[in-house]
Design a protein around this motif. Structure first.
Motif, PDB file in Angstrom:
ATOM      1  N   VAL A  12       0.715  -1.310  -0.054  1.00  0.00           N
ATOM      2  CA  VAL A  12      -0.017  -0.070   0.056  1.00  0.00           C
ATOM      3  C   VAL A  12       0.827   1.246  -0.173  1.00  0.00           C
ATOM      4  O   VAL A  12       0.615   2.046  -0.693  1.00  0.00           O
ATOM      5  CB  VAL A  12      -1.074  -0.029   1.068  1.00  0.00           C
ATOM      6  CG1 VAL A  12      -1.733   1.423   1.378  1.00  0.00           C
ATOM      7  CG2 VAL A  12      -1.845  -1.103   1.176  1.00  0.00           C
ATOM      8  N   ILE A  42      -3.867   7.594   2.750  1.00  0.00           N
ATOM      9  CA  ILE A  42      -4.057   6.068   3.223  1.00  0.00           C
ATOM     10  C   ILE A  42      -4.021   5.979   4.684  1.00  0.00           C
ATOM     11  O   ILE A  42      -4.060   4.694   5.061  1.00  0.00           O
ATOM     12  CB  ILE A  42      -2.836   5.251   2.538  1.00  0.00           C
ATOM     13  CG1 ILE A  42      -1.510   5.673   3.052  1.00  0.00           C
ATOM     14  CG2 ILE A  42      -2.947   5.514   1.020  1.00  0.00           C
ATOM     15  CD1 ILE A  42      -0.447   4.930   2.653  1.00  0.00           C
ATOM     16  N   LEU A  47      -8.568   6.947   4.751  1.00  0.00           N
ATOM     17  CA  LEU A  47      -8.914   5.681   4.359  1.00  0.00           C
ATOM     18  C   LEU A  47      -8.852   4.609   5.037  1.00  0.00           C
ATOM     19  O   LEU A  47      -9.276   3.518   4.838  1.00  0.00           O
ATOM     20  CB  LEU A  47      -8.471   5.523   2.777  1.00  0.00           C
ATOM     21  CG  LEU A  47      -8.980   6.480   1.758  1.00  0.00           C
ATOM     22  CD1 LEU A  47      -8.483   6.096   0.507  1.00  0.00           C
ATOM     23  CD2 LEU A  47     -10.305   6.559   1.652  1.00  0.00           C
ATOM     24  N   LEU A  49      -6.188   2.539   5.079  1.00  0.00           N
ATOM     25  CA  LEU A  49      -5.777   1.384   4.345  1.00  0.00           C
ATOM     26  C   LEU A  49      -4.555   0.496   5.063  1.00  0.00           C
ATOM     27  O   LEU A  49      -4.359  -0.767   4.675  1.00  0.00           O
ATOM     28  CB  LEU A  49      -5.241   1.738   2.978  1.00  0.00           C
ATOM     29  CG  LEU A  49      -6.265   2.523   2.005  1.00  0.00           C
ATOM     30  CD1 LEU A  49      -5.628   2.771   0.637  1.00  0.00           C
ATOM     31  CD2 LEU A  49      -7.624   1.388   1.796  1.00  0.00           C
TER      32      LEU A  49
END
Length: 627
Positions: A12, A42, A47, A49
């Motif tokens: 990621v 991120i 988000l 992630l």
């Protein structure tokens, strides 16, 4: 997404950087801001992630460790002396004045004087990673702005060491010289024991660097195993960083100290080239984790307070730095550029804020707010530099540009780079140095380097055919590269590499013979010289004098031969192609023609001839006269 596998997190992070940075660069925002935005998107506050990024942050902080090691490698006594006014004058004044200004503002906002002073000292630091990266991208790293910023940042990095001892003294409770954290083996000891451990660790680093590391590197260099040399360099950095962490100091400071110890080593350039790729990758990861650590919830909860702190911090640091730069002799444009570049908080603020909370100096809630403010200020720095550039462009359009001297910021870049410091390279370097040219010399023969260093010659170890090593040696700013190595294939490769990577660099090369000279010229060399040609001519002149020629006639004979050989060299160059038959036939015919013309001219200057050497055939009229 807690407990996410490390490989997925790495995927990621890397994907975020690969996607965001090119877009940010295309939009003119710079790679640093691209990394920070990617991290914020991120991170756990957007988000999510990657979940909690604490483990990756610890890994990414190694990018700052490597950066400080590379900076330490640049801190040579000669550099410190040439930049003493910038480092100790401008840099010291910046830390003191900024800390007092921020501390005074914090007291006006209601903080206790101890806490206010601690906040001022912490926020006086700027981001070495972001500033140098941004200046590199803007092309300002090697000019007056870059040298001034580097000097101030260097003093700030040095100032962090006494701050670890000073900040706990501002605590209202019992003094703790080191913050308790994982890996700290001395946090439970008395204050005097902690201080003794710190000084002992520093002494160990200095002692090992001066008396043990160099022999180890010499042993490895003789093995000619580049990957082991790289592994050894990383071992030094990691080992010193771990040692500093054990005594409660920043690993980055330990790496900086290790770099300083090795700054005078002949392996400095090779170490820079080997470590550089890791620096770029890990710094990018560090910027992403900084962006991910930005508490967007706190930003949303207290947006006006946070923005007020951020803009107040950047404005205050700008005003202080601008005034100090003007007092140091910089003109308005340079002073504004330096002040803009250094207006943010730094990565050491994260370390120092954690340290001050552990030492009982700053409350956790205030530390969290300041951490967010520092992260936002770091994210705004590329935008601030873009705004500065637009203002500067508008100002330049309105006012004719005038070049101002800037005596405070001295330039230490090389004029020439000499690759290969054997007998040939030494003569070239000595002659050019005698004319005031600053030279960086490189050689891959460790025995030769050891001998030369005993005679006071400063030579760096490294394979100069490597592009990264040439770049580390300053090829992007140098005027000329002199290729003096005795390996034909490597010399040709170096000329081709240098001409492609540094089109503005003049390349002068040593050739093995005439075919090799053609290879070098076809690879892009501006000038070539066959290594034995001029020596053979000089010996021939002495031989003629011993055979009865006067010195003037002997010199004229040598000049004639040089003239005809050069004409033949230029004539045959278009036909050269290795063992091509056309080249061979043309070479034979040219040799016969040269021999015939030379004999006709030399008849007139022989000792037993009727003429005194003043009259020659018409061909001699083209012989260049000595300058």
């Amino acid at each position: 997404m807690h407990g996410q596998p490390l490989l997925i997190q790495a995927l990621v992070y890397l994907a975020a950087g690969v996607v965001s940075v090119p877009i940010a660069k295309r939009l003119g925002l710079g790679s640093v801001l691209g990394y920070l935005i990617a991290g914020a998107v991120i991170g756990p506050f957007a988000l999510s992630l990657v979940g909690q990024q604490a483990d990756v942050m610890r890994f990414a902080e190694f990018g700052v460790v490597i950066l400080l090691f590379l900076i330490g490698l640049e801190v040579r006594p000669a550099l410190l002396w040439s930049m003493r006014k910038t480092i100790f004058g401008l840099g010291g004044a910046q830390v003191v004045a900024t800390a007092l200004a921020i501390g005074g503002a914090a007291m006006l906002l209601g903080l206790d004087w101890r806490t206010a002073l601690a906040v001022g000292l912490v926020l006086a630091m700027s981001s070495t990673a972001i500033v140098l990266q941004t200046l590199d991208e803007k092309g300002l790293r090697q000019g007056p702005v870059g040298r001034a910023a580097f000097g101030v940042l260097l003093l700030q990095d040095l100032a962090v060491i006494p701050l670890f001892a000073l900040l706990p003294l501002l605590a209202e409770g019992p003094v703790r010289l080191t913050a308790a954290h994982e890996g700290n083996l001395v946090s439970g000891l008395p204050g005097w024991a902690q201080a003794l451990a710190v000084f002992g660790a520093v002494a160990v680093v200095v002692g090992i660097g001066r008396y043990l590391v160099r022999p180890i590197f010499r042993f490895i260099a003789r093995a000619q195993l580049r990957e082991i040399f790289t592994a050894s360099a990383l071992l030094i950095v990691i080992g010193v960083a771990a040692l500093m962490q054990m005594v409660g100091l920043s690993p980055a400071l330990g790496a900086f100290l290790a770099g300083v110890v090795l700054a005078e080593s002949e392996f400095r350039r090779e170490l820079e080239a080997d470590i550089e790729p890791f620096r770029g990758l890990l710094l990018g990861l560090f910027f992403i984790t900084v962006g991910a650590s930005l508490d967007l919830g706190l930003v949303a909860k207290e947006p006006l307070l946070l923005l007020g702190i951020v803009f107040g911090l950047m404005a205050l640091k700008f005003v202080v730095m601008f005034g100090l730069a003007r007092l140091a002799g910089a003109h308005n444009k340079s002073a504004a550029a330096v002040a803009t570049a250094l207006s943010q908080g730094g990565e050491f603020a994260f370390v120092l804020l954690t340290f001050t909370v552990g030492a009982g100096v700053i409350e956790p809630q205030l530390a969290a707010l300041l951490t967010a403010a520092v992260a936002v200020s770091m994210a705004l720095t590329p935008l601030a530099m873009i705004a500065y550039e637009q203002i500067a462009i508008a100002a330049d359009a309105a006012i004719p540009a005038v070049k101002h001297p800037d005596p405070t910021f001295d330039d230490g870049e090389p004029d020439i780079i000499v690759a290969g410091f054997g007998r040939f390279g030494q003569i070239v370097q000595r002659l050019l140095a005698g004319h005031g040219m600053r030279a960086t010399t490189l050689d891959s023969d460790i025995e030769q380097i050891e001998v030369l260093r005993r005679f006071g010659r400063r030579v760096h170890y490294g394979d100069a055919t490597r592009l990264d090593l040439l770049r580390a040696a300053g090829a992007e700013r140098a005027k000329m590269l002199i290729v003096a190595i005795d390996d034909k294939e490597k010399a040709t490769e170096m000329v081709e590499t240098a001409r492609q990577a540094f089109p503005n660099l003049t390349v002068v090369a040593r050739a093995w013979d005439r075919p090799h000279a053609y290879e070098l010229l076809n690879s892009g060399a501006h000038e070539v010289e066959r290594e034995t040609f001029e020596g053979a001519l000089a010996l021939s002149q002495k031989a003629l004098e011993r055979l009865g020629y006067s010195p003037a006639k002997a010199k004229k004979a040598v000049d004639l031969f040089r003239h005809y050989d050069r004409k033949t060299f230029d004539k045959l160059r278009p036909l050269w192609g290795g063992e091509d038959e056309a080249y061979v036939l043309a070479s034979r015919e040219a040799a016969r023609t040269t021999e015939r013309l030379l004999q006709e001219d030399l008849k007139r200057i022989r000792p037993d001839g009727g003429a005194d050497g003043a009259q020659t055939s018409s061909q001699e009229e083209d012989v260049p006269q000595p300058v």
